[in-house]
Design an enzyme around this catalytic site. Structure first.
Site, short mmCIF file in Angstrom:
data_model
loop_
_atom_site.label_atom_id
_atom_site.label_comp_id
_atom_site.label_asym_id
_atom_site.label_seq_id
_atom_site.Cartn_x
_atom_site.Cartn_y
_atom_site.Cartn_z
CG HIS A 131 -1.65 1.29 1.44
ND1 HIS A 131 -2.50 1.87 0.52
CD2 HIS A 131 -1.61 2.14 2.51
CE1 HIS A 131 -2.94 3.03 1.01
NE2 HIS A 131 -2.42 3.22 2.21
CG HIS A 187 0.86 6.81 4.47
ND1 HIS A 187 1.32 6.03 3.43
CD2 HIS A 187 -0.40 6.40 4.72
CE1 HIS A 187 0.36 5.20 3.05
NE2 HIS A 187 -0.69 5.40 3.82
CD GLU A 241 -3.80 5.59 11.09
OE1 GLU A 241 -4.89 5.05 10.90
OE2 GLU A 241 -3.33 6.48 10.35
CG ASP A 242 -1.85 1.22 10.69
OD1 ASP A 242 -2.71 1.60 11.51
OD2 ASP A 242 -2.01 1.30 9.46
CG ASP A 273 -3.67 6.96 2.60
OD1 ASP A 273 -3.48 5.74 2.41
OD2 ASP A 273 -4.28 7.42 3.58
CG ASP A 277 -22.58 18.24 -23.32
OD1 ASP A 277 -23.18 17.21 -22.97
OD2 ASP A 277 -22.59 19.29 -22.67
#
Length: 716
Positions: free
Chosen positions: A48, A72, A76-77, A139, A259
């Site tokens: 990812h 990134h 957080e993880d 992301d 269009d």
């Protein structure tokens, strides 16, 4: 499978070797940190961040952005702290990663609050470094590309959030490629069957119209070549979400849209853009009113292009966009094009104007965040602010201001400066006085008239459309409400203390500080604010301040002078049960959370308050001079006949009073009960109105309304 070496090869086209090595080092760090973690699809998690970095590489972003993309999700993880990233990769990269990271360690009440708090955090990070949002958009784009493994309800929730927020942010920053893909992916997730049908219809139409489109493209290219202009004509088609929006807004089927396909012409320079415009208008007639010059007047996100619509073969319209190669890069990458110049890909500061506009927009977001009452209020302001900009107006000095559709002069004033908005009293549009609430249109020149001491009007909230104006007005009114409640609280406490023979300034040294500490209040204004709102009782507070040993076993009001009413104080409210007017004998009731409520002394509600909560009631007097209207209500028992209401309103108008509301109820076959809510100055003015109404033919009785139970009635 895409690898880090594949990415490094691509980066070699615009980054030096030492920066590529730093990007690879960030990848290996992320790979180790995410070791053992997998995505819902079963792939190793590090695929990812690698994919996010690849999206940024397509935009030729700088090496620090690419490193942040790799890292990134680390904070957080994983168990890697921010300080470790700063030590390994520097403060700039650590700040980017921290800005993109969610507030994962805080428990929120629901997902809406979590989204709002995370957006606030990201906006503050964006104010320090705009690259935060570019990494976040990349992301979100990869997350949208890989929604397939999620539950249908979660897919729809993420897709709606993407449409409401991230696609609009991409549009606001001019990153067209990401905006279009986010919208189409979200559309497919929310309406999969509709998306599939439109996709099939576009493919079928492309086949049936191919020869016609090729003929038009060939004719356009031939015309440009004959004129000696080195320009290239490209065919283009609207994306799925754009087609769907047009079908819904115009209530048409796909076959009625003519269009869907158009052309983009890439010119060598700006002069050639205008020459090309003349050539295409000579080859095909232009549709009146469908020409837009975004080169002379760029959009707020920096987008520049000429747009025109032509009558093509068989009369169907052809949309044509004309721009230079740099403008095309700007249209696709928006503020990300700023880093092409930083990376040495162009000798001109491409996207620099867009970058400055983006910084100004983020600065406005920070101001909105500062003025918003809560994170949920802030996110609503941001969503409103992200609707497409639509009109261009001019300042008296000729500067261009871009505002949303239906924006008013008040929106314009706040766009110029918050202080201008707060003090505006009138406006001139094209040199003529006009209403502040009138919607503006493109091309108008707007001049704001200000006055010292002027303040925002709460009624402005009913017509302003920009987030900055709405947040600034609400912030001022909230601040004013607190100021007024503090002022009222000071008067109430001073009155209560005077009954004990002392004043606020004469309290024993340290007594107020000790009291604030006991009640866990930060300062005296917090205490006065609570008293003014009715959340604290001034009498009991005064007793405790005078003698901390006093008990509260006797709620009887001490003898005290009456308090003068200040009708301009927002913490003062006039009861609708009895409609008090200047000249009436009145008493006040401290209503928790609302402040001081003024009642007529004979009001049943006021008598009930006095019996039950005497310590929250106080004597009031009207000031000697007043210059405003107050509501009052009358009940008329009158014979039913044609033209009755017209005569009533005419008599009221001739008495210099205003009608706020009329309600009529049939009493029986002969009589009607008319309830009038009027705006009058005082009891004397009301008496004049009553005298005029007594002359109405068929009137049997007229009374002033007080504590009348609500009855079913028909509003007129």
């Amino acid at each position: 499978m895409f690898t880090i070496d594949d990415l490094a090869d691509r980066l070699g086209s615009y980054l030096p070797d030492d920066e590529i090595r730093q990007v690879k080092r960030a990848f290996y760090f992320a790979e180790q940190a995410h070791d053992g973690q997998r995505r819902r699809s079963g792939e190793p998690y590090v695929t990812h961040p690698l994919a996010v970095a690849n999206i940024l590489a397509n935009m030729h972003m700088d090496h620090q952005s690419l490193m942040a993309a790799m890292l990134h999700d680390v904070i957080e993880d994983t168990h890697v702290p921010r300080d470790a990233l700063a030590k390994q990769f520097g403060e700039d990269v650590a700040n980017l990663v921290d800005g993109v990271s969610k507030l994962a360690k805080i428990a929120f009440q629901d997902k809406a609050v979590a989204q709002a708090e995370n957006l606030q955090k990201m906006v503050l990070a964006m104010s320090r470094d705009i690259r935060v949002i570019i990494v976040k958009l990349a992301d979100r784009l990869h997350n949208m590309r890989t929604l397939g493994s999620l539950r249908p309800d979660k897919k729809r929730r993420i897709a709606r959030e993407t449409l409401e927020l991230y696609a609009r942010i991409a549009s606001r920053l001019g990153i067209n490629t990401i905006q279009i893909e986010l919208e189409d992916l979200a559309f497919k997730a929310i309406h999969p069957m509709r998306a599939e049908r439109i996709q099939r219809a576009v493919a079928a139409a492309r086949g049936t119209r191919r020869s016609m489109m090729q003929n038009i493209q060939h004719r356009l290219q031939e015309g440009l070549d004959d004129a000696g202009l080195q320009s290239k004509v490209h065919g283009r088609q609207k994306h799925l979400m754009s087609i769907y929006r047009k079908m819904r807004s115009k209530q048409r089927s796909f076959n009625e849209l003519m269009d869907v396909f158009g052309f983009r012409i890439i010119a060598q320079n700006i002069d050639d853009c205008y020459r090309i415009l003349g050539i295409v208008h000579r080859l095909y007639k232009p549709v009146p009113g469908r020409f837009k010059d975004y080169i002379a007047i760029p959009k707020a996100n920096g987008y520049q292009s000429l747009h025109t619509t032509l009558f093509g073969l068989n009369g169907f319209p052809i949309e044509v966009q004309i721009r230079t190669r740099d403008m095309d890069t700007m249209a696709n990458n928006g503020i990300a094009a700023h880093w092409l110049y930083k990376a040495g890909q162009t000798d001109r500061p491409l996207g620099d104007g867009s970058h400055a506009r983006a910084q100004e927009w983020v600065k406005n977001l920070v101001e909105i965040q500062r003025n918003a009452g809560s994170s949920l209020e802030f996110i609503e302001h941001v969503k409103n602010d992200l609707f497409p900009d639509d009109i261009y107006v001019f300042t008296p000095k000729g500067h261009i201001m871009e505002l949303p559709h239906n924006a008013t002069a008040v929106d314009f004033a706040y766009a110029v400066h918050t202080d201008i908005g707060n003090s505006c009293i009138a406006c001139r549009i094209n040199r003529h006085l006009a209403s502040l609430s009138a919607p503006l249109t493109s091309g108008q020149t707007v001049e704001i008239i200000t006055a010292p001491g002027a303040t925002p009007n709460i009624n402005w909230l009913s017509f302003v459309v920009t987030a900055k104006a709405r947040a600034s007005i609400r912030h001022y009114l909230k601040h004013q409400e607190r100021s007024d409640s503090v002022q009222l609280g000071r008067r109430l406490l001073s009155k209560a203390l005077s009954a004990f023979g002392t004043r606020l300034e004469e309290l024993p040294p340290g007594r107020m500080e000790a009291f604030l500490h006991e009640e866990q209040l930060e300062n005296v204004d917090d205490l006065l604010h609570a008293i003014g709102l009715g959340n604290r009782i001034s009498y009991s507070t005064a007793r405790r301040l005078v003698d901390e040993q006093m008990t509260l076993d006797n709620p009887t009001l001490p003898q005290q002078d009456a308090l003068e009413i200040n009708p301009h104080n927002v913490a003062v409210h006039f009861a609708r049960c009895c409609y008090p007017l200047p000249g009436d004998e009145v008493i006040g009731h401290i209503n928790a959370g609302r402040g001081l409520e003024v009642h007529r002394r004979e009001c049943q509600q006021a008598q009930k308050f006095y019996r039950r909560e005497a310590d929250q009631c106080l004597a009031l007097v009207w000031p000697n001079t007043l210059d405003e209207d107050f509501p009052s209500a009358l009940r008329l028992d009158v014979a039913t006949r044609r033209g009755l209401l017209a005569e009533l309103t005419e008599r009221i108008d001739s008495s210099d009073a205003d009608v706020e509301q009329i309600r009529i109820q049939e009493h029986d076959a002969r009589l009607s009960v008319v309830t009038l809510t009027l705006a009058v100055r005082d009891r004397v003015h009301l008496a004049r109105v009553i005298k005029r109404l007594r002359g109405v033919p068929g009137l049997e009785r007229i009374t002033r309304v007080i504590n009348t139970p609500a009855a079913p009635s028909t509003p007129v």
